[in-house]
Enzyme design. Structure first.
Site, PDB file in Angstrom:
ATOM      1  N   ARG A  44      -5.801  -6.181  -9.066  1.00 47.28           N
ATOM      2  CA  ARG A  44      -4.490  -6.841  -9.101  1.00 47.28           C
ATOM      3  C   ARG A  44      -3.433  -5.856  -9.561  1.00 47.28           C
ATOM      4  O   ARG A  44      -3.720  -4.927 -10.315  1.00 47.28           O
ATOM      5  CB  ARG A  44      -4.530  -8.046 -10.037  1.00 47.28           C
ATOM      6  CG  ARG A  44      -5.481  -9.143  -9.572  1.00 47.28           C
ATOM      7  CD  ARG A  44      -5.317 -10.381 -10.435  1.00 47.28           C
ATOM      8  NE  ARG A  44      -4.109 -11.099 -10.090  1.00 47.28           N
ATOM      9  CZ  ARG A  44      -4.086 -12.235  -9.376  1.00 47.28           C
ATOM     10  NH1 ARG A  44      -5.190 -12.793  -8.963  1.00 47.28           N
ATOM     11  NH2 ARG A  44      -2.943 -12.819  -9.111  1.00 47.28           N
ATOM     12  N   GLU A  69     -10.334  -6.133  -2.686  1.00 48.58           N
ATOM     13  CA  GLU A  69      -9.247  -7.080  -2.398  1.00 48.58           C
ATOM     14  C   GLU A  69      -7.980  -6.579  -3.061  1.00 48.58           C
ATOM     15  O   GLU A  69      -8.021  -6.158  -4.215  1.00 48.58           O
ATOM     16  CB  GLU A  69      -9.546  -8.447  -3.007  1.00 48.58           C
ATOM     17  CG  GLU A  69     -10.700  -9.180  -2.421  1.00 48.58           C
ATOM     18  CD  GLU A  69     -10.931 -10.479  -3.181  1.00 48.58           C
ATOM     19  OE1 GLU A  69     -10.167 -10.806  -4.108  1.00 48.58           O
ATOM     20  OE2 GLU A  69     -11.903 -11.144  -2.857  1.00 48.58           O
TER      21      GLU A  69
HETATM   22  N1  PXP Z   1     -12.247 -14.472  -2.008  1.00 51.20           N
HETATM   23  C1  PXP Z   1     -11.028 -14.037  -2.406  1.00 51.20           C
HETATM   24  C2  PXP Z   1     -10.139 -13.383  -1.404  1.00 51.20           C
HETATM   25  C3  PXP Z   1     -10.628 -14.179  -3.755  1.00 51.20           C
HETATM   26  O1  PXP Z   1      -9.404 -13.728  -4.132  1.00 51.20           O
HETATM   27  C4  PXP Z   1     -11.510 -14.761  -4.675  1.00 51.20           C
HETATM   28  C5  PXP Z   1     -11.104 -14.902  -6.095  1.00 51.20           C
HETATM   29  O2  PXP Z   1     -10.762 -13.684  -6.648  1.00 51.20           O
HETATM   30  C6  PXP Z   1     -12.775 -15.172  -4.214  1.00 51.20           C
HETATM   31  C7  PXP Z   1     -13.107 -15.041  -2.877  1.00 51.20           C
HETATM   32  C8  PXP Z   1     -13.809 -15.726  -5.138  1.00 51.20           C
HETATM   33  O3  PXP Z   1     -13.397 -16.920  -5.700  1.00 51.20           O
HETATM   34  P1  PXP Z   1     -14.241 -17.547  -6.881  1.00 51.20           P
HETATM   35  O4  PXP Z   1     -14.094 -16.622  -8.059  1.00 51.20           O
HETATM   36  O5  PXP Z   1     -13.581 -18.860  -7.104  1.00 51.20           O
HETATM   37  O6  PXP Z   1     -15.653 -17.655  -6.422  1.00 51.20           O
END
Ligand code: PXP
Length: 242
Positions: A44, A69
């Site tokens: 982030r 990500e």
């Molecule tokens: N996919 C993406 C693009 C995300 O941003 C996140 C959360 O960071 C997740 C999947 C996973 O989500 P969770 O932590 O709720 O399993």
């Protein structure tokens, strides 16, 4: 179907104390031992959990593919194209949000920025994915962009309050998956998936990858706690020669 484990919240616990444990890179090794097909981290802009050094260490040590990500900013694109993770998932990011609240907006205006970002990543040899809501119109717009995959935000499915709404959200995910596959996009899904609600999403034909973080990390804390306490008591006992 692949399972990518998101280890962000291991880093969240570490950052709460500002120490060096728990280490998300060590967590990634354990996730791999448990059968994870890949590791996901979200770098982030505010660096609230994963740090640049974590990504560098992870890329140097992971045995499985790393999915990075990030939000579409010049800084992140510079980092990603120098680090070269296996996969980049572009996500929206708001400073005040607790977690990624919705999918990317793919409008005529944002498409220009997305296209430039995707082209840069593609030229660097990075597989690309767009985190979007499972809307037919958004899928169509993504198909016009140079992305390899879309990841459907499963938040609305996860937040469904009753069985009817859950069924409706599964159908929505299924329809969006069918269309994305027809248009040549690979399909991933994630957000808010838990041990209780994952099965209907895991059963969707054409969806090839799930990204799960919070629920797995939460469960790991609980299933690991008994052993962790036993180990601490053992050290204390041995310190007294017992
Ligand atoms: N996919 C993406 C693009 C995300 O941003 C996140 C959360 O960071 C997740 C999947 C996973 O989500 P969770 O932590 O709720 O399993």
């Amino acid at each position: 179907m692949r399972l990518y484990i998101n280890v962000d919240h291991i880093a969240t616990v570490r950052q709460a104390r500002g120490t060096d444990e728990p280490d998300p890179v060590r967590a990634a090794v354990l996730a791999e031992l448990g059968g994870a097909d890949g590791i996901t981290v979200h770098l982030r802009e505010d660096r609230r959990h994963i740090q640049d050094r974590d990504v560098e260490l992870l890329l140097a040590t992971a045995r499985t593919p790393v999915n990075l990500e990030f939000a579409v900013t010049e800084e992140m694109l510079d980092l990603a194209t120098s680090w070269l993770p296996y996969q980049a998932t572009l996500v929206p990011e708001k400073r005040q949000e607790i977690t990624t609240e919705g999918g990317l907006e793919v409008s005529n205006r944002s498409a220009v920025r997305l296209e430039a970002a995707l082209s840069r990543l593609e030229a660097a040899g990075v597989r690309t994915s767009l985190f979007i809501d499972p809307d037919v119109e958004t899928v169509r717009r993504c198909a016009d962009l140079p992305a390899t995959a879309v990841e459907f935000h499963t938040g609305e499915y996860s937040n469904a309050q009753d069985a009817d709404e859950r069924r409706r959200q599964v159908e929505r995910l299924r329809a969006a998956t069918g269309l994305a596959r027809e248009l040549g996009l690979a399909v991933h899904a994630g957000h808010g998936l838990t041990y209780e609600n994952v099965a209907p999403v895991a059963a969707i034909e054409g969806c090839e990858e799930l990204n799960i973080g919070h629920s797995v990390v939460s469960r790991a804390v609980l299933v690991g706690l008994e052993r962790a306490v036993r180990e601490m008591k053992g050290i204390m006992r041995r310190a007294r020669g017992a």
